[in-house]
Design an enzyme around this catalytic site. Structure first.
Site, PDB file in Angstrom:
ATOM      1  N   CYS A  98      42.940  57.492  30.444  1.00 15.40           N
ATOM      2  CA  CYS A  98      42.431  56.412  31.303  1.00 15.40           C
ATOM      3  C   CYS A  98      43.196  55.107  31.146  1.00 15.40           C
ATOM      4  O   CYS A  98      43.108  54.232  31.985  1.00 15.40           O
ATOM      5  CB  CYS A  98      40.952  56.187  31.030  1.00 15.40           C
ATOM      6  SG  CYS A  98      40.599  55.397  29.462  1.00 15.40           S
ATOM      7  N   CYS A 115      37.514  52.825  22.987  1.00 17.16           N
ATOM      8  CA  CYS A 115      37.427  54.201  23.494  1.00 17.16           C
ATOM      9  C   CYS A 115      36.081  54.820  23.118  1.00 17.16           C
ATOM     10  O   CYS A 115      35.476  55.537  23.896  1.00 17.16           O
ATOM     11  CB  CYS A 115      38.572  55.057  22.957  1.00 17.16           C
ATOM     12  SG  CYS A 115      38.608  56.712  23.669  1.00 17.16           S
ATOM     13  N   CYS A 135      41.369  49.830  19.697  1.00 17.57           N
ATOM     14  CA  CYS A 135      41.511  51.025  20.524  1.00 17.57           C
ATOM     15  C   CYS A 135      40.378  51.989  20.195  1.00 17.57           C
ATOM     16  O   CYS A 135      39.768  52.575  21.081  1.00 17.57           O
ATOM     17  CB  CYS A 135      42.869  51.687  20.314  1.00 17.57           C
ATOM     18  SG  CYS A 135      43.206  52.098  18.596  1.00 17.57           S
ATOM     19  N   CYS A 185      37.670  27.756  55.793  1.00 12.21           N
ATOM     20  CA  CYS A 185      36.873  26.897  54.935  1.00 12.21           C
ATOM     21  C   CYS A 185      35.451  27.455  54.766  1.00 12.21           C
ATOM     22  O   CYS A 185      34.695  27.547  55.721  1.00 12.21           O
ATOM     23  CB  CYS A 185      36.826  25.493  55.532  1.00 12.21           C
ATOM     24  SG  CYS A 185      36.234  24.298  54.351  1.00 12.21           S
ATOM     25  N   ASN A 218      42.393  32.223  52.487  1.00  9.17           N
ATOM     26  CA  ASN A 218      41.757  30.955  52.197  1.00  9.17           C
ATOM     27  C   ASN A 218      40.825  31.211  51.005  1.00  9.17           C
ATOM     28  O   ASN A 218      40.883  32.279  50.408  1.00  9.17           O
ATOM     29  CB  ASN A 218      40.989  30.439  53.422  1.00  9.17           C
ATOM     30  CG  ASN A 218      40.891  28.911  53.386  1.00  9.17           C
ATOM     31  OD1 ASN A 218      40.523  28.336  52.369  1.00  9.17           O
ATOM     32  ND2 ASN A 218      41.227  28.265  54.495  1.00  9.17           N
ATOM     33  N   THR A 219      39.995  30.285  50.668  1.00  9.25           N
ATOM     34  CA  THR A 219      39.192  30.420  49.449  1.00  9.25           C
ATOM     35  C   THR A 219      37.995  31.362  49.626  1.00  9.25           C
ATOM     36  O   THR A 219      37.534  31.602  50.731  1.00  9.25           O
ATOM     37  CB  THR A 219      38.705  29.049  48.989  1.00  9.25           C
ATOM     38  OG1 THR A 219      38.065  28.430  50.093  1.00  9.25           O
ATOM     39  CG2 THR A 219      39.862  28.192  48.533  1.00  9.25           C
ATOM     40  N   PHE A 262      40.679  28.992  59.802  1.00 10.15           N
ATOM     41  CA  PHE A 262      39.426  29.715  60.045  1.00 10.15           C
ATOM     42  C   PHE A 262      38.833  30.183  58.717  1.00 10.15           C
ATOM     43  O   PHE A 262      38.210  31.229  58.629  1.00 10.15           O
ATOM     44  CB  PHE A 262      39.681  30.929  60.958  1.00 10.15           C
ATOM     45  CG  PHE A 262      40.147  30.564  62.336  1.00 10.15           C
ATOM     46  CD1 PHE A 262      39.699  29.399  62.951  1.00 10.15           C
ATOM     47  CD2 PHE A 262      41.031  31.382  63.036  1.00 10.15           C
ATOM     48  CE1 PHE A 262      40.127  29.057  64.227  1.00 10.15           C
ATOM     49  CE2 PHE A 262      41.458  31.047  64.311  1.00 10.15           C
ATOM     50  CZ  PHE A 262      41.014  29.880  64.903  1.00 10.15           C
ATOM     51  N   ASN A 307      36.340  24.432  44.969  1.00  8.27           N
ATOM     52  CA  ASN A 307      36.185  23.093  45.534  1.00  8.27           C
ATOM     53  C   ASN A 307      35.143  23.107  46.624  1.00  8.27           C
ATOM     54  O   ASN A 307      34.872  24.140  47.240  1.00  8.27           O
ATOM     55  CB  ASN A 307      37.530  22.603  46.101  1.00  8.27           C
ATOM     56  CG  ASN A 307      37.822  23.186  47.464  1.00  8.27           C
ATOM     57  OD1 ASN A 307      37.466  22.628  48.499  1.00  8.27           O
ATOM     58  ND2 ASN A 307      38.469  24.347  47.486  1.00  8.27           N
ATOM     59  N   CYS A 328      42.775  52.146  25.998  1.00  5.83           N
ATOM     60  CA  CYS A 328      43.281  51.780  24.667  1.00  5.83           C
ATOM     61  C   CYS A 328      44.594  51.030  24.770  1.00  5.83           C
ATOM     62  O   CYS A 328      44.817  50.042  24.072  1.00  5.83           O
ATOM     63  CB  CYS A 328      43.421  53.014  23.794  1.00  5.83           C
ATOM     64  SG  CYS A 328      44.460  54.290  24.531  1.00  5.83           S
TER      65      CYS A 328
END
Ligand SMILES: Cc1cc2nc3c(=O)[nH]c(=O)nc-3n(C[C@H](O)[C@H](O)[C@H](O)COP(=O)(O)OP(=O)(O)OC[C@H]3O[C@@H](n4cnc5c(N)ncnc54)[C@H](O)[C@@H]3O)c2cc1C
Ligand SMILES: Cc1cc2nc3c(=O)[nH]c(=O)nc-3n(C[C@H](O)[C@H](O)[C@H](O)COP(=O)(O)O)c2cc1C
Ligand code: SF4
Ligand code: SF4
Ligand code: SF4
Lengths: 440, 446
Positions: B381, B352, B348, B134, B199-200, B132, B73, B384
């Site tokens: 890791c 991989c 997978c 915006c 905040n954003t 604090f 926004n 997959c």
């Protein structure tokens, strides 16, 4: 069970023949496309006779690149729009979708395909490029799916193309044979028109090639000839009383229905002979035309039927009754059909036997013969040195070339009757075969 | 009996579900509807110097089949007259005396702060939240994230506010900063009673391919906006954890904000140390009724785990969030495929092979689509198992017996760390990599 009122207007006809796979709207297509997993070496591609890159076009739909999706589709299959709705997707691409293994509904590939191509056709987007003219000419006999596909591909390769078509409309059985709840005439013709506008091939309508002289003329004026004539009229059964009024062939019945819609009248009681997909279509259509009773009669048991189970279910859901293990021996009636006489059949040591001690008559006002189509043997005989097999199908090599090198062939005339998608593939490959041969 | 009530740094509320300062808290009408629907508190849409807003104001990131997965926004603080807001605060408190009504404020000078604090106190607000955060418009005028990015200024203003206020003060932080603990610590040193975040985040959610302007487009132009919604939750949780683990900042109550939409999000924020949560985008998407699902889910969770109040489990995940150097280097898992569940998508394999460690093989028989793991190459890791579309089809199974453990930190202490590129103690040794020919060969089936 559905009860259909006899349609007396185009609106009522449309209602009874409501599209089975209606066009998706944007949201539906977006959501459905989002489900595709983009499988590696995707099984759906392998299951499509034309090997469309399905995950790619689905992703293109999802990213709002509809034109790109259509290009992916048409690049593989020149009848991509029609195929989206007329293909038996459940036994082809959608049947192979990995979701089936998880008991999750497969991706609706056919409808997505139809969605993309339809939008592109409606927007008249130009997506094809005609090849640099190479000075050579191809004649095509038959403007069915095979012929149209051959023409399109040949145009992209730079050939001049003329199609000779016996009938008044293009697209063969797609417009004259396929059930109207699968696709409308307008949709079929729109696709051909779209292709023709961009690719510029000529179709000479009402121009059957059925003499040696005409063939010789083609041979003289063209560098190659593609035979895409499909199959012939419904087969003659040789039954007692087969010539009575009210006995019709399925192909002829369906053709008349597709051309005249509500203007044809189907009587109250109809018997359909046969157990293939055409029989299912004819029975479904008779029921939707308001027949009060439609009976499918097949000579063997239900599981021996050639029709896809979903086609049978569709006929049953339209209100059709079925009769198994019966075979017609005579059509009764006085000049006009009044019934069909059947003995029961049974399997004895693996062969089907008729039991003449057990016969009965099913009363009806119309008999539709859906026991296969005759082949175009008379035409094949006129072509010099053309090899055909024992089932009167044209023999071809891997380049779709026949034993007479100038002639190429594909579609139903070669495979003995399959689907639109097979004919579309054959036509495309035959054009490439011609190109290979002429450039040797 | 489960008791969801909280005392958040002196602000009492019947439950921890609060509305963040944003459009859903624009008016007394909305806040009363929200309280009626089950929300326990509301931070009023920020009040301050008179502003003018633009049209349009919102942009969205739609991903796959999810609309507003991310949202942004370019709206400023309230543009409704202060007198109307104050009157409505008073009204809400009359109808809902036990719910938390917090006034979000943003002004420039000390005098302005003192005046507006007096005003909201008189109107009956239960607390004050300092905006604090915006990241657009207001910061150009030296407010909002301009303050959030300057810890010293922030501390000074918190100090002014604390001197003037006799109701609790929440300091709302901006995530547009590298170390959230800097403004966090400044807020605590300034004397804040509690902290809320995030905040954003400064963002551009997309560019229109016809006009070449960023969304939302205001007459052919756009600007950076503030990003929020489900997409920002991972960032918000990380910042929350940083504050909660800080020895000084962690002492003040924390209100978690950012992408909260379901009970699971609420529980996760609480496990990371929040004792109230604030929601904006989910309400803008689905309305106040979304709180029903949060409430039911939170209660179900507490019942199953036998917790009476949210203080029983607040911060419970914090001890398990550690630094990389304290992770056990001897822990070893490898992927395992359950062939009965596999549907043969081969994602997978390709993920991989192209995206990880070439540790999955396809069958040489093209009719078999179930891949297999090449265990020597699997580094465990997870990739997959993350791409596999079937639940529990690929699992990561343990291969160590738990008898050994060592961390990077311990190895450093033992002076046992690789120092050169060819050091045998480094990882990746003996990893099999297919040949360049393999890379260029397309598999042909049939
Ligand atoms: C009742 C029925 C329902 C079907 N339903 C489906 C379905 O739902 N889905 C599906 O995929 N497939 C369906 N099919 C099959 C599909 O229609 C065919 O496989 C496909 O049309 C074959 O294409 P083709 O080009 O080989 O032949 P055809 O479509 O038969 O086209 C041949 C063309 O050649 C013309 N021709 C013939 N002889 C000559 C000549 N001597 N000179 C000039 N022109 C000539 C014909 O007029 C025709 O236009 C159905 C078939 C039937 C009979
Ligand atoms: C349209 C909009 C307006 C906002 N206005 C304010 C505001 O005036 N004051 C404020 O402190 N935060 C404001 N925010 C930030 C939200 O309070 C909240 O911190 C942020 O949206 C993250 O939470 P969410 O992911 O639940 O939306 C606004 C957010 C949006 C979407
Ligand atoms: S098999 Fe199904 S999920 Fe996989 S790519 Fe094809 S359509 Fe998509
Ligand atoms: S865990 Fe990683 S390395 Fe192992 S098989 Fe899966 S993707 Fe490959
Ligand atoms: S990703 Fe899962 S379902 Fe797909 S092939 Fe691999 S193991 Fe099978």
């Amino acid at each position: 069970m559905a009860e259909y009122k006899r349609p007396n207007s185009e609106a009522e006809f449309k209602k009874n023949f409501k599209q089975k796979k209606p066009l998706m709207n944007d949201t539906e297509a977006y959501y459905e496309a989002s489900r595709c997993l983009f499988c590696y070496d995707a099984p759906c591609i392998q299951a499509c006779p034309t090997s469309i890159d399905i995950p790619l076009f689905i992703k293109q739909i999802h990213t709002d690149n509809i034109t790109g999706a259509s290009k992916t589709i048409f690049d593989a299959n020149w009848l991509g729009n029609a195929c989206g709705v007329v293909c038996p997707t459940g036994v082809l691409c959608e049947g192979a979708c990995v979701y089936n293994h998880q008991d999750v509904p497969p991706i609706q590939i056919g409808r997505l395909q139809n969605y993309a191509t339809n939008k592109t056709i409606d927007a008249e987007k130009v997506i094809f490029k005609v090849g640099e003219p190479n000075g050579k000419k191809i004649a095509i006999i038959g403007a069915g799916p095979a012929g149209i596909a051959c023409a399109c591909e040949a145009r992209t390769l730079g050939y001049e193309v003329n199609i000779y078509e016996a009938k008044a409309k293009p697209s063969g059985l797609t417009v004259y044979g396929i059930a109207p709840y699968k696709i409308t005439n307008e949709e079929v013709l729109k696709e051909v028109d779209y292709l023709q506008k961009q690719l510029g091939f000529n179709i000479k309508y009402n121009n059957a090639i059925n003499s040696k002289k005409e063939l010789a003329g083609l041979e003289k004026s063209y560098d190659a000839i593609f035979v895409g004539v499909g199959l012939g009229a419904s087969r003659y059964l040789g039954l007692d009383g087969e010539d009575k009024k009210g006995v019709v062939g399925a192909v002829e019945f369906i053709e008349e229905l597709r051309m005249k819609h509500h203007q044809i009248k189907v009587p109250a009681k109809v018997v359909v002979l046969g157990g293939g997909n055409t029989a299912m279509d004819a029975a479904s259509e008779a029921a939707r035309m308001g027949a009060r009773k439609t009976v499918l009669a097949y000579r063997n048991s239900k599981d021996k039927m050639g029709a896809y189970p979903f086609e049978y279910d569709l006929a049953i859901s339209a209100g059709v009754d079925s009769l198994f293990n019966v075979t017609p021996i005579a059509i009764t009636g006085n000049g006009k059909v009044e019934g069909v006489k059947f003995p029961k059949t049974e399997m004895v040591d693996g062969t089907l036997k008729t039991n003449m001690n057990n016969t009965f008559i099913v009363r009806c006002d119309m008999v539709i013969k859906a026991t296969g189509q005759a082949k175009q043997g008379h035409l094949f005989e006129m072509i010099d040195d053309l090899d055909i097999d024992s089932k009167i199908r044209i023999k071809i090599n891997e380049d779709f070339q026949t034993s007479n090198p100038k002639y190429f062939a594909g579609g139903d005339a070669v495979n003995g009757g399959a689907e639109v998608v097979n004919a579309a593939y054959d036509g495309k490959m035959a054009a490439r075969g011609i190109h290979n041969w002429l450039n040797k | 009996m489960i008791d969801l009530s909280i005392n958040f740094g002196g602000i009492k509320a019947p439950n921890p579900f609060w509305l963040a300062s944003a459009p859903p808290t624009n008016s007394g009408y909305q806040i009363m509807k929200a309280f009626d629907a089950g929300w326990g508190g509301a931070v009023w849409k920020t009040l301050g110097v008179p502003v003018v807003n633009v049209s349009s104001r919102y942009g969205s990131v739609n991903y796959r089949n999810t609309r507003m997965m991310g949202f942004n926004n370019i709206e400023l603080i309230t543009d409704r007259p202060l007198a109307d807001n104050l009157r409505e605060i008073e009204e809400v408190k009359k109808y809902f005396p036990n719910h938390a009504v917090i006034a979000s404020l943003m002004v420039e000078s000390r005098a302005e702060w003192e005046q507006i604090i007096k005003d909201v106190q008189n109107a009956g607000a239960d607390g004050i939240e300092l905006n604090f955060g915006c990241p657009h418009g207001m910061c150009e005028r030296g407010m909002g994230s301009a303050v959030g990015q300057e810890p010293e200024v922030l501390k000074t203003i918190v100090g002014w506010v604390k001197e003037a206020a006799n109701i609790p003060v929440i300091t709302k932080l901006s995530p547009n900063i590298s170390h959230i603990t800097d403004p966090g610590l400044a807020a605590v040193q300034g004397g804040t009673d509690s902290i809320s975040l995030i905040n954003t985040i400064k963002s551009i959610v997309g560019i229109d391919l016809d006009s070449y302007a960023p969304y939302p487009i205001v007459d052919g132009k756009g600007t950076n906006g503030g990003y929020c919604g489900p997409a920002v939750k991972p960032i918000a949780m990380h910042m929350l954890k940083d504050l909660a683990q800080h020895p000084e900042i962690g002492k003040v109550p924390l209100s978690g904000i950012g992408g909260i939409e379901t009970w699971r999000d609420v529980v996760e924020f609480i496990l990371l140390g929040a004792t109230s949560v604030q929601v904006c985008t989910a309400v803008m998407h689905y309305g106040f009724g979304i709180v029903r699902e949060m409430d039911a889910g939170l209660r179900q969770f507490m019942e199953e785990k036998n917790y009476k109040t949210i203080y029983d489990f607040a911060g419970k995940a914090l001890p398990n969030v550690t630094e990389w150097k304290h992770l056990n280097l001897k822990h070893k898992v490898v992927a395992e495929i359950n062939a009965d569940k596999c549907i043969g998508c081969e994602l997978c394999y390709i993920s991989c092979d192209d995206g990880a460690h070439q540790a999955i093989a396809l069958s040489s028989d093209p009719t078999i689509r179930i891949p297999s793991i090449i265990e020597e190459n699997c580094v465990g890791c997870n990739l997959c198992s993350l791409v596999c579309p079937v639940e529990d089809c690929i699992t990561m199974v343990k291969r160590d017996d738990g008898s050994e453990r060592i961390t990077w930190s311990e190895r450093t202490d033992n002076d046992d760390i690789p120092v050169t590129f060819n050091d045998d103690r480094a990882g990746g040794k003996g990893h099999y990599v297919p040949t360049p020919e393999d890379a260029l060969k397309h598999r042909k089936r049939n």
